[in-house]
Design a protein around this motif. Structure first.
Motif, short mmCIF file in Angstrom:
data_model
loop_
_atom_site.label_atom_id
_atom_site.label_comp_id
_atom_site.label_asym_id
_atom_site.label_seq_id
_atom_site.Cartn_x
_atom_site.Cartn_y
_atom_site.Cartn_z
N UNK A 160 0.82 -1.21 0.00
CA UNK A 160 0.00 0.00 0.00
C UNK A 160 0.86 1.26 0.00
N UNK A 161 0.29 2.34 -0.51
CA UNK A 161 0.90 3.67 -0.41
C UNK A 161 0.51 4.25 0.94
N UNK A 162 1.50 4.61 1.76
CA UNK A 162 1.19 5.09 3.12
C UNK A 162 1.30 6.60 3.23
N UNK A 163 1.85 7.26 2.24
CA UNK A 163 1.98 8.71 2.27
C UNK A 163 0.94 9.35 1.35
N UNK A 164 0.65 10.61 1.60
CA UNK A 164 -0.27 11.34 0.74
C UNK A 164 0.35 11.53 -0.65
N UNK A 165 -0.47 11.36 -1.67
CA UNK A 165 0.01 11.45 -3.05
C UNK A 165 -0.68 12.63 -3.74
N UNK A 166 0.11 13.44 -4.42
CA UNK A 166 -0.44 14.54 -5.22
C UNK A 166 -0.09 14.34 -6.69
N UNK A 167 -1.05 14.62 -7.55
CA UNK A 167 -0.85 14.55 -8.99
C UNK A 167 -0.55 15.93 -9.54
N UNK A 168 0.49 16.05 -10.34
CA UNK A 168 0.83 17.32 -10.97
C UNK A 168 -0.05 17.52 -12.20
N UNK A 169 -0.66 18.69 -12.28
CA UNK A 169 -1.51 19.05 -13.41
C UNK A 169 -1.05 20.41 -13.94
N UNK A 170 -1.48 20.81 -15.14
CA UNK A 170 -0.97 22.06 -15.74
C UNK A 170 -1.11 23.29 -14.84
N UNK A 171 -2.18 23.36 -14.05
CA UNK A 171 -2.37 24.56 -13.24
C UNK A 171 -1.98 24.36 -11.77
N UNK A 172 -1.19 23.33 -11.49
CA UNK A 172 -0.74 23.10 -10.12
C UNK A 172 -0.69 21.63 -9.77
N UNK A 173 -1.40 21.26 -8.70
CA UNK A 173 -1.43 19.86 -8.29
C UNK A 173 -2.66 19.63 -7.43
N UNK A 174 -3.01 18.34 -7.26
CA UNK A 174 -4.13 18.02 -6.38
C UNK A 174 -3.92 16.64 -5.78
N UNK A 175 -4.52 16.42 -4.64
CA UNK A 175 -4.41 15.15 -3.94
C UNK A 175 -5.23 14.09 -4.66
N UNK A 176 -4.66 12.88 -4.73
CA UNK A 176 -5.40 11.74 -5.28
C UNK A 176 -5.58 10.71 -4.17
N UNK A 177 -6.63 9.90 -4.23
CA UNK A 177 -6.88 8.92 -3.16
C UNK A 177 -5.84 7.82 -3.17
N UNK A 178 -5.01 7.77 -2.13
CA UNK A 178 -3.91 6.81 -2.12
C UNK A 178 -4.39 5.37 -2.07
N UNK A 179 -5.63 5.15 -1.59
CA UNK A 179 -6.16 3.79 -1.56
C UNK A 179 -6.32 3.21 -2.96
N UNK A 180 -6.30 4.07 -3.97
CA UNK A 180 -6.45 3.61 -5.35
C UNK A 180 -5.12 3.21 -5.99
#
Length: 220
Positions: free
Chosen positions: A134-154
């Motif tokens: 499992x991913x145990x840390x918070x994951x952020x996805x980089x997008x053109x206008x910045x970044x956003x959190x994605x559900x690590x359970x996925x």
């Protein structure tokens, strides 16, 4: 008959060392030797195929003499990419072989015996198996206008050994190479076969940096 292809082609650039990372000692013995020993501990019958760049083979043989290393294996030459290295390793497996073949990173010396066994036994029915954690840390996805959190359970982090029906992996590796082949599961997936996930072990780290070496010493 079951096989394991251990791929060790690293140059050690991130390690900041002139010696490739797979040859650096942990606990007084090169990483790669500990990796081979782990698979021999899993099974005395497992056929081990070691894939090394030709330029590194003489040094490896010197190390084997120096450390009196006696685990039996078949040697194959490294290729231009990991995909081609695995192809070279697979060429050492008879074309009519029946069973399971695994592919493992040479710089992962700590897969648990239980995880190895589960990968091989599950692959006998599911044909294509990878260990994940499992991913145990918070994951952020980089997008053109910045970044956003994605559900690590996925998401899951992928380890090796990745295990496959021999004939399936041989067929998948006849595909033309493309940059999307990041591991062996991606090759088999591109061939059209689904991948089954099994639980890995967190100690099964990939040693790529000096920090990883410190962690490996503690794990030993």
């Amino acid at each position: 008959m079951d096989y394991i292809i251990i791929v060790a082609g690293g140059k050690g650039l991130r390690m900041g060392s002139d010696i490739p990372k797979q040859f650096l000692p942990i606990g007084g013995k090169p990483v790669l030797m500990r990796t081979l020993e782990r698979f021999r501990a899993y099974s005395a019958q497992l056929q081990i195929i070691l894939v090394l760049p030709e330029a590194q083979q003489a040094y490896w043989h010197e190390l084997c003499q120096q450390y009196h290393f006696d685990v039996e294996y078949t040697l194959a030459n490294g290729g231009q990419t990991r995909f081609h290295s695995v192809q070279n390793g697979l060429s050492k497996v008879p074309d009519d072989a029946i069973g399971v073949v695994g592919v493992h990173d040479g710089v992962r010396p700590f897969p648990s015996i239980e995880v190895i066994r589960n990968c091989y036994e599950t692959a006998r029915t599911k044909k294509a198996v990878i260990p994940v954690i499992p991913v145990v840390e918070t994951v952020r996805e980089l997008v053109p206008d910045g970044s956003h959190t994605v559900p690590r359970d996925s998401y899951r982090l992928v380890q090796t050994p990745q295990t496959f029906d021999i004939q399936l992996l041989k067929a998948a590796n006849r595909q033309p190479y493309n940059d999307g082949f990041t591991d062996d599961a991606s090759v088999v997936e591109a061939y059209g076969h689904p991948i089954t996930l099994v639980e890995g072990n967190r100690e099964n780290i990939k040693i790529t940096t000096p920090y990883d070496m410190k962690v490996a010493e503690i794990l030993l």
